[in-house]
Design a protein around this motif. Sequence first.
Motif, PDB file in Angstrom:
ATOM      1  N   ALA A  97      -6.591  26.851  23.524  1.00  0.00           N
ATOM      2  CA  ALA A  97      -6.306  25.903  22.448  1.00  0.00           C
ATOM      3  C   ALA A  97      -7.146  26.247  21.232  1.00  0.00           C
ATOM      4  O   ALA A  97      -8.349  26.520  21.345  1.00  0.00           O
ATOM      5  CB  ALA A  97      -6.601  24.474  22.900  1.00  0.00           C
ATOM      6  N   THR A 131      -9.089  19.833  20.618  1.00  0.00           N
ATOM      7  CA  THR A 131      -8.752  20.960  21.498  1.00  0.00           C
ATOM      8  C   THR A 131      -9.527  20.895  22.813  1.00  0.00           C
ATOM      9  O   THR A 131      -9.060  21.360  23.851  1.00  0.00           O
ATOM     10  CB  THR A 131      -9.051  22.302  20.796  1.00  0.00           C
ATOM     11  OG1 THR A 131     -10.398  22.266  20.281  1.00  0.00           O
ATOM     12  CG2 THR A 131      -8.082  22.555  19.656  1.00  0.00           C
ATOM     13  N   CYS A 143     -11.023  27.100  24.677  1.00  0.00           N
ATOM     14  CA  CYS A 143     -10.631  26.431  23.440  1.00  0.00           C
ATOM     15  C   CYS A 143     -11.652  26.708  22.340  1.00  0.00           C
ATOM     16  O   CYS A 143     -12.834  26.949  22.603  1.00  0.00           O
ATOM     17  CB  CYS A 143     -10.468  24.928  23.644  1.00  0.00           C
ATOM     18  SG  CYS A 143     -12.020  24.026  23.900  1.00  0.00           S
TER      19      CYS A 143
END
Length: 318
Positions: A97, A131, A143
């Motif tokens: 992410a 995230t 992330c």
Amino acid sequence: MKSLDHAALDCLIALIDEGNFDRAALRLSITQSAVSQRLRALEVQIGQPLIVRSRPLRVTSAGQVLLRHARQLQALRADVALELGETLPSKDRVAIAVNADSLATWVLPALQPVVDSGISLELIVDDQDFTHDWLREGRVLGCVSTVNTALRGCRLSALGTMRYVAVASPKLVRQQLEARPVLQAGHLGRVPFVVFNRKDDVQAQWVGQALGVNEPRLLQRYVPSSEAYVRAVECGWGIGVAAWPLVAHKIETGSLLRLHPDVHIDVDLFWHQWKLTADPSAGPAGSGLPSSVLDRIGQALASGALDLSASPRERAGD
């Protein structure tokens, strides 16, 4: 606990990634009935539901635990395949992410060597403050986040600082700010701000720092795309508080004017990744060998994130 069926775990990943049984079956090249049977067998073995049958499908708390385990197995398979020089299966994507502004500026060039090495990535985009939720829920293996505390079983490393500055079009400055690139508290009731989405609060942070107004009530126009956000500001939709790499050239050419040049918001970014083990049954907090796939991704991002905050000219002026 008995050994978990890897094919069933792959079904769990596909169901959450794709959001329904039809697309999960297509991704795995099996029938929808087979997907249902594998999921059901896994739920019987665990003794708890793993998926909420909603639209889209949602993972339960027990499902989150297995989802993390399943993604770790997937990354470890990718490690083995790369070491053996084999092509990775198309279904074995490594999900991470990232925030939209990083994706629009430095992330893709940074990850190019990773993609060139044969690793299949899936990039999930969310606000940099959120995230981390994707990582905690087991939906990604790593992330880029503003959170500076590692989850249990994860590693954290600093990436750099993204600088945000306030900009407006010459037209807006001329019409709304009396031809001066200086925003005053009295302008807030009538001058709109361009905002990425409802999670985005960098505009309020900037107003608080520039004008000393706490929790300002801003006129907001939402544009949920980094590139389109800048175009909207150029078109005079409102004042924008944008990442420096996205607007530096436009400020230099005069298509955007910087408001209050002495004020900026610096956002520290960090890379989080699960500590994967050579023996996945040891769990995410095990102390085995780290995954070379995630290490490659983290190292590539660390290299690509250098000097995010400003250009040499900008830094010299601070």
